[in-house]
Write a protein that holds these residues in place. Structure first.
Motif, short mmCIF file in Angstrom:
data_model
loop_
_atom_site.label_atom_id
_atom_site.label_comp_id
_atom_site.label_asym_id
_atom_site.label_seq_id
_atom_site.Cartn_x
_atom_site.Cartn_y
_atom_site.Cartn_z
N LYS A 162 -6.28 -0.79 -2.78
CA LYS A 162 -5.66 -1.03 -1.48
C LYS A 162 -6.52 -1.93 -0.60
CE LYS A 162 -2.83 3.14 -1.30
NZ LYS A 162 -3.08 3.61 -2.66
N ARG A 176 -0.49 5.88 7.17
CA ARG A 176 -0.28 6.24 5.76
C ARG A 176 0.44 7.58 5.66
NH1 ARG A 176 -4.44 9.15 1.81
NH2 ARG A 176 -3.27 8.99 -0.14
N TYR A 200 1.70 2.94 2.78
CA TYR A 200 0.93 2.44 3.92
C TYR A 200 1.82 1.53 4.74
CZ TYR A 200 -3.59 4.03 2.13
OH TYR A 200 -4.65 4.79 1.70
#
Length: 748
Positions: free
Chosen positions: A136, A206, A226
């Protein structure tokens, strides 16, 4: 489940298994078991587990009885594998302490393996999460993530290839459509949507979302999402980057780990409950409760094999039990002999599959027959050391119950308690056989005898059982006076009330009044609290005073006062205590001589002797010797596990000729000795005690006619000339008796 308290554990047996279990208990990752090891006992100080315990600073001893003194001890785990050690610990341990034999070692191995697997899976999940977080951070290179660019109205402007591959769509088919419509088939944003929250906060948000209908397929999925705001130069959010990863497999794994952990806790808790039950009925109730916790309106059935595995054993319900037991339900399922034979054959001669359930196609037909009427069911064999001892079944009429989901848990639970079940079957079947020895045409409430004298006693017992009058039972030592007292208690209205026995000859003279009447706190040195005497404990029932002639004279006075007033005072007390107690007394002394000698007060004797019962000596009912000997033989053969069919002719002749000064008690001990020492199918002369083999019998000799004449004369005397009764005692016809009376000139 109820929160488990820490269990203080001690181990008997210091071998390798001891060390392995110590490592399991001491390991931090098994701390949820809430066990604390506080002691190890082993006769071999060099055993590896014993030495390891010393190194760990754990209390060690070479005598397992020392463990009983440890404060707070809850459980003893016996790992020697020796049945005699387990039995001795079971007999001598303090009542609150639970004993788990070597079968428990398997539990700890299973627990250890399950826990190791749980830890490994958790580690893999954590590694996957760390990898996910790294990806991420480098979102543009995270090709495994679904990445989307949406405007403030949640309309899709761009997607990466992973998104189109995951949802099997073309980019042009989803552009300019809202993400929640395309991905979740919703008209409004998903509940807890991180993108919607990011629009409000301007921060990265998130959330893990559960999408019940992915792309209109009807499948449920979990997404780690997210919402990343994209801002203009003035700091206003103009678009959003959505990053999502499919974590369905991880979530299912976490649920499975949680389910396994819960199952582990349940098995651990249930084992503690099961080991507290000391009979099969109690164990069956616990199993039924466990299953009802999992499924509503479920039926539990338990089919148990007999100790010899040649039939089925269904325990009798306990007294006053109204609720149908799991054994009653199982018995009703065996509707005919063919079904019973098929099930017996499956459990004893065929290798039954480990587990069966309703939707499994290759289950044995007999199991399906037993499950008739159940829409959902499962069956688990009760196996110990590769031998089947029964079948555990659970069934429900509801079709929406998926029992197979918990099949592994149930199989694990049954596997752990199968040893306990086998032990209880052996124990209760043996006890039931012993109870059967006490019933029959020649037995009365545990008393064995068919002579005329004993039948008169049986009639007298029934006549006085409902009375409240005192009874005085006389007879030599060993004739069964206490059995007569207990029969009076059991046959009449006092059945179910307390029966308290006081053996007067065993009391310390200075404490006899305290034993009978109780005492108040501080009544004498050592009286630290109030104590209820035997009279008070027998309230509503019977107090049996054995060897009553041995009581001190001053105690006789107090008992006489109680018999008159039905009240007494505790030692050191000032207030009368009233109780409703019936007194039955017994003595082996010649009662008139005891009164003349001043050892028994005359007024006390008259107050006791309202209903006299005299139990004759064994030599005065010699026709009962063979019956008693046979009864004790079968009883002790069951206890010792031997198959002795009877006594040979010479041995029985010696027993009939012997005077039996110790009466029935001596006969009982003699037969017990013979059973232990004999290695033959019949008890012979060589098995009898020396004093019986060496005892001269000049009066009877070895003449068969003479002994037959004496036996017939004795039977006629006991039956008071009643030829029909005498023929029954001698087990011959009346015609045969008449001819023998004529032959031996016994007509008079």
């Amino acid at each position: 489940m109820e929160q488990m308290k820490t269990v203080n554990v001690a181990i008997v047996g210091g071998g390798p298994g001891c060390k392995a279990i110590m490592n399991m208990i001491l390991a931090r990752r098994l701390s949820q078991l809430r066990m604390k090891l506080i002691g190890v006992a082993c006769t071999n100080p060099n055993a590896i587990g014993y030495r390891y315990a010393k190194e760990q600073g754990i209390y060690t001893t070479r005598d397992y009885r020392d463990l009983y003194e440890i404060k707070g001890l809850n459980m003893i785990i016996e790992l020697t594998g020796r049945e005699e050690v387990a039995k001795e610990i079971s007999r001598t341990k303090p009542d609150p302490v639970v004993l788990m034999d070597h079968v428990a070692a398997r539990l700890f191995w299973d627990v250890f393996q399950i826990e190791e697997e749980r830890i490994a899976e958790r580690k893999r999940a954590e590694d996957a999460l760390r990898e996910s977080e790294t990806e991420k951070k480098a979102i543009l290179d995270a090709s495994l993530d679904s990445i989307r660019l949406v405007d403030k109205d949640m309309r899709i402007r761009w997607v990466n290839q992973t998104t189109t591959a995951n949802f099997e769509v073309r980019p042009e088919d989803i552009l300019h459509k809202t993400c929640h419509k395309v991905l979740a088939n919703r008209e409004t944003p998903c509940e807890g949507c991180p993108s919607e929250k990011a629009l409000k906060t301007g921060q990265i948000e998130r959330a893990v979302l559960c999408v019940p209908d992915v792309g209109g397929t009807g499948q449920k999925a979990y997404w780690d999402c997210y919402g990343v705001p994209v801002k203009d130069d003035s700091g206003d959010t103009v678009r959003l980057i959505q990053v999502a990863r499919d974590v369905t497999a991880q979530k299912e794994a976490e649920k499975e780990l949680e389910r396994r952990h819960h199952a582990l806790e349940v098995i651990n808790s249930m084992l503690f409950r099961v080991t507290k039950e000391y009979n099969l009925n109690g164990l069956g109730d616990v199993l039924q409760d466990i299953m009802e916790d999992f499924y509503p309106e479920v039926d539990t059935l338990v089919f148990l094999l007999t100790p010899h595995r040649d039939g089925f054993y269904f325990p009798r319900p306990e007294r006053g039990q109204v609720k149908e037991t799991c054994y009653d339900r199982a018995k009703r399922r065996i509707t005919n002999p063919e079904l019973e034979h098929a099930l017996l054959n499956l459990l004893t001669t065929e290798r039954i599959r480990p587990m069966c359930f309703a939707s499994k196609v290759d289950c044995p037909p007999i199991i399906k027959d037993l499950a008739t009427g159940f829409n959902s069911w499962m069956g688990v064999p009760i196996v110990v050391e590769d031998e089947c001892y029964g079948l555990f079944m659970v069934g429900a009429s509801a079709a929406d119950i998926r029992m197979q989901d918990d099949l592994v848990f149930v199989e694990s639970l049954i596997r752990q308690i199968s040893g306990v079940i086998r032990y209880q079957i052996l124990k209760e079947a043996r006890e039931e056989a012993l109870r059967d020895q006490l019933t029959g045409p020649d037995k009365f409430m545990g008393i064995v005898g068919r002579s005329q004298a004993m039948h008169e006693i049986y009639q007298l017992i029934q006549a006085v059982a409902d009375s409240e009058s005192t009874v005085l039972i006389t007879g030599e030592s060993g004739t069964g006076k206490e059995l007569v007292a207990r029969a009076i208690h059991q046959v009449g209205k006092y059945k179910g009330t307390p029966f308290i026995a006081a053996h007067c000859s065993s009391f310390v003279p200075t404490l006899v009044q305290s034993e009978l009447f109780g005492h108040e706190k501080g009544a004498f040195t050592g009286a630290t609290s109030r104590k209820l005497g035997r009279l008070e404990r027998a309230h509503g029932g019977i107090l049996f005073l054995d060897e009553v002639a041995e009581l001190p004279l001053e105690t006789q006075v107090l008992l006489l006062r109680f018999l008159q007033d039905k009240s007494f005072e505790r030692v050191g007390g000032q207030h009368p205590v009233e109780v409703n107690v019936r007194i039955i007394a017994a003595t082996n002394r010649r009662i008139e001589e005891a009164v003349k000698a001043g050892r028994l007060r005359k007024d006390f004797y008259y107050r006791l002797n309202v209903i006299p019962i005299h139990v004759p000596s064994l030599r005065k009912r010699i026709t009962d010797v063979s019956l008693l000997a046979d009864h004790f033989l079968r009883t002790y053969c069951l206890v010792e596990g031997k198959e002795i069919t009877g006594f040979d002719t010479k041995a029985m002749q010696l027993m009939m000729d012997y005077d039996w000064p110790g009466n029935v008690r001596e006969l009982q001990n003699t037969v017990a000795r013979c059973v232990v020492l004999s290695n033959n199918n019949l008890i012979g002369v060589a098995d009898l005690p020396e004093k019986m083999r060496a005892s001269p019998v000049p009066s009877r000799g070895y003449s068969l006619p003479k002994n037959e004449r004496n036996l017939i004369r004795t039977a006629m005397r006991e039956c008071k000339g009643n030829k029909k009764e005498a023929a029954r005692l001698l087990e011959i016809s009346r015609g045969t008796l008449y001819s023998k009376l004529k032959r031996y000139d016994l007509q008079a």
